[in-house]
Scaffold this active site. Structure first.
Site, PDB file in Angstrom:
ATOM      1  N   LEU A 199       0.818  -1.204   0.000  1.00 49.66           N
ATOM      2  CA  LEU A 199       0.000   0.000   0.000  1.00 49.66           C
ATOM      3  C   LEU A 199       0.854   1.256   0.000  1.00 49.66           C
ATOM      4  CD1 LEU A 199      -2.906   1.063   0.033  1.00 49.66           C
ATOM      5  CD2 LEU A 199      -2.749   1.196   2.515  1.00 49.66           C
ATOM      6  N   TRP A 200       0.630   2.120  -0.990  1.00 47.35           N
ATOM      7  CA  TRP A 200       1.201   3.457  -1.028  1.00 47.35           C
ATOM      8  C   TRP A 200       0.368   4.310  -0.056  1.00 47.35           C
ATOM      9  CZ3 TRP A 200       2.522  -0.024  -4.377  1.00 47.35           C
ATOM     10  CH2 TRP A 200       3.490   0.166  -5.364  1.00 47.35           C
ATOM     11  N   ILE A 237       4.223  -1.605   3.509  1.00 48.58           N
ATOM     12  CA  ILE A 237       3.774  -0.223   3.429  1.00 48.58           C
ATOM     13  C   ILE A 237       4.823   0.607   2.698  1.00 48.58           C
ATOM     14  CG2 ILE A 237       3.306   1.882   4.756  1.00 48.58           C
ATOM     15  CD1 ILE A 237       1.052  -0.132   4.990  1.00 48.58           C
ATOM     16  N   LYS A 238       4.371   1.362   1.697  1.00 48.57           N
ATOM     17  CA  LYS A 238       5.243   2.340   1.032  1.00 48.57           C
ATOM     18  C   LYS A 238       4.892   3.726   1.558  1.00 48.57           C
ATOM     19  CE  LYS A 238       6.452   4.652  -3.256  1.00 48.57           C
ATOM     20  NZ  LYS A 238       6.029   5.003  -4.628  1.00 48.57           N
ATOM     21  N   GLN A 239       5.911   4.448   2.009  1.00 52.18           N
ATOM     22  CA  GLN A 239       5.670   5.764   2.588  1.00 52.18           C
ATOM     23  C   GLN A 239       6.812   6.706   2.236  1.00 52.18           C
ATOM     24  OE1 GLN A 239       3.960   8.419   3.464  1.00 52.18           O
ATOM     25  NE2 GLN A 239       2.811   7.153   4.940  1.00 52.18           N
TER      26      GLN A 239
END
Length: 356
Positions: A199-200, A237-239
């Site tokens: 998830l972005w 998780i992409k952050q």
């Protein structure tokens, strides 16, 4: 290798490589390692097929077997317009060159669109893990709006051989509630089919820029976005890397009431050091049970190599799982793009760079 990394970090070398975190203890974290899937995800509700997909992702490329990941993401043809993204290097209008860069750059996987991966599926799906980005902000609508919409089905992603699906939610936007429900359902279906989920977790609201400070990259707001992301069962998780803190405080001035906070977020759980800000992001990923990969950011030209290494060092020492970097690599000649991807990977290979 460590000497070259220190040289690239320049005056920040001691500041980043010598930092000892006094916020959230590293002993509380679930950190990437060769047995990460066994230690974390075999305790979860993920099916054997999902475990296999996660393991295949982590076993591919130069970082294979380390627990860390280096992913090439190229969805900017939609998100930023193809012309703006590929004008510097028109070869990447051809989707095969996108997949080739990921393979030759030693990446764990390539994250891009239905169109790119569908076009190259039969030639490359068995050679590198495909991560299909299932939704996008298409940008051509006038005036532009922050609204992620689905570009295809999860079943279609599975049919073209994907190991994982990726999606973006603009947390804080007027459209966030629809996106949360839509992506949660998509992730449920992906897990049913045996695919991993990434998830972005982006924050998006014009009010998040205040008094000249951009709180879209504040540790408190991005941390909460991460926490919402793992709640809908994102495996990774992409952050964006946190650059400041105090987003909740800034938005609660002038008598407004937004969100909820605890002063310990600012006094005990973080500091102004970038590694500590990133560690708060990791903590919100269930203390690292869902891996945190930070984005590489835009290409700035001559400083890209040093900037990429800096971000990788911060992510690794904070407890993150890796980097997902695209523009710094594909907006350059192939040789230079590979050099940047390999430099990022070298940070995670280097055992002398440890948890802060």
């Amino acid at each position: 290798m460590a000497r070259n990394i220190s040289e690239l970090l320049g005056k920040d070398a001691d500041y980043l490589l010598g930092h000892k975190s006094k916020t959230i203890s590293k002993d509380q974290l679930h950190t990437p390692n060769p047995n990460f899937v066994d230690q974390v995800f075999t305790l979860s509700n993920r099916s054997p097929q999902v475990l296999r997909s996660l393991q295949q992702l982590m076993d591919t490329g130069r970082l294979g077997g380390t627990g860390f990941v280096s992913i090439l993401p190229i969805d900017q043809g939609i998100e930023h317009s193809a012309g703006a993204s590929f004008a510097k290097n028109p070869a990447y209008f051809d989707p095969e060159n996108i997949v080739k860069l990921a393979i030759e750059g030693g990446c764990n996987g390539v994250a891009t669109t239905f169109g790119v991966l569908g076009m190259m599926s039969r030639k490359y799906a068995h050679r590198i893990p495909f991560i299909v980005k299932i939704n996008h902000n298409e940008l051509l609508t006038y005036p532009n709006k922050a609204e992620q919409i689905m570009f295809g089905s999860v079943d279609d992603a599975w049919n073209l051989g994907a190991m994982a699906v990726g999606a973006t939610i603009y947390f804080g936007s007027a459209d966030a509630t629809r996106q949360i429900v839509e992506v949660a359902k998509a992730f449920e279906r992906a897990h049913q089919l045996g695919m991993a989920t990434i998830l972005w977790c982006y924050t998006r609201n014009s009010a998040f820029k205040k008094d000249g400070i951009d709180y879209h990259v504040s540790a408190d707001l991005t941390g909460q976005a991460n926490h919402l992301g793992v709640t809908i069962q994102a495996d990774i998780i992409k952050q964006k890397l946190a650059e400041n803190n105090g987003g909740y405080k800034a938005l609660n001035t002038g008598g407004s009431s937004y969100g909820k906070l605890d002063e310990k977020i600012y006094t005990e759980l973080t500091s102004d050091h970038p590694i500590d800000l990133c560690r708060y992001q990791v903590a919100n990923c269930y203390m690292g049970r869902a891996g945190l990969i930070n984005s590489g950011g835009e290409s700035k030209g001559a400083s890209d190599l040093a900037d990429a290494v800096r971000t990788a060092v911060i992510n690794k020492r904070a407890g993150g799982m890796g980097l997902i970097s695209g523009r710094k690599a594909f907006q350059k000649p192939l040789k230079d793009g590979i050099e940047i991807l390999n430099a990022i990977q070298d940070v995670y290979i280097d055992k002398s760079i440890d948890l802060a």
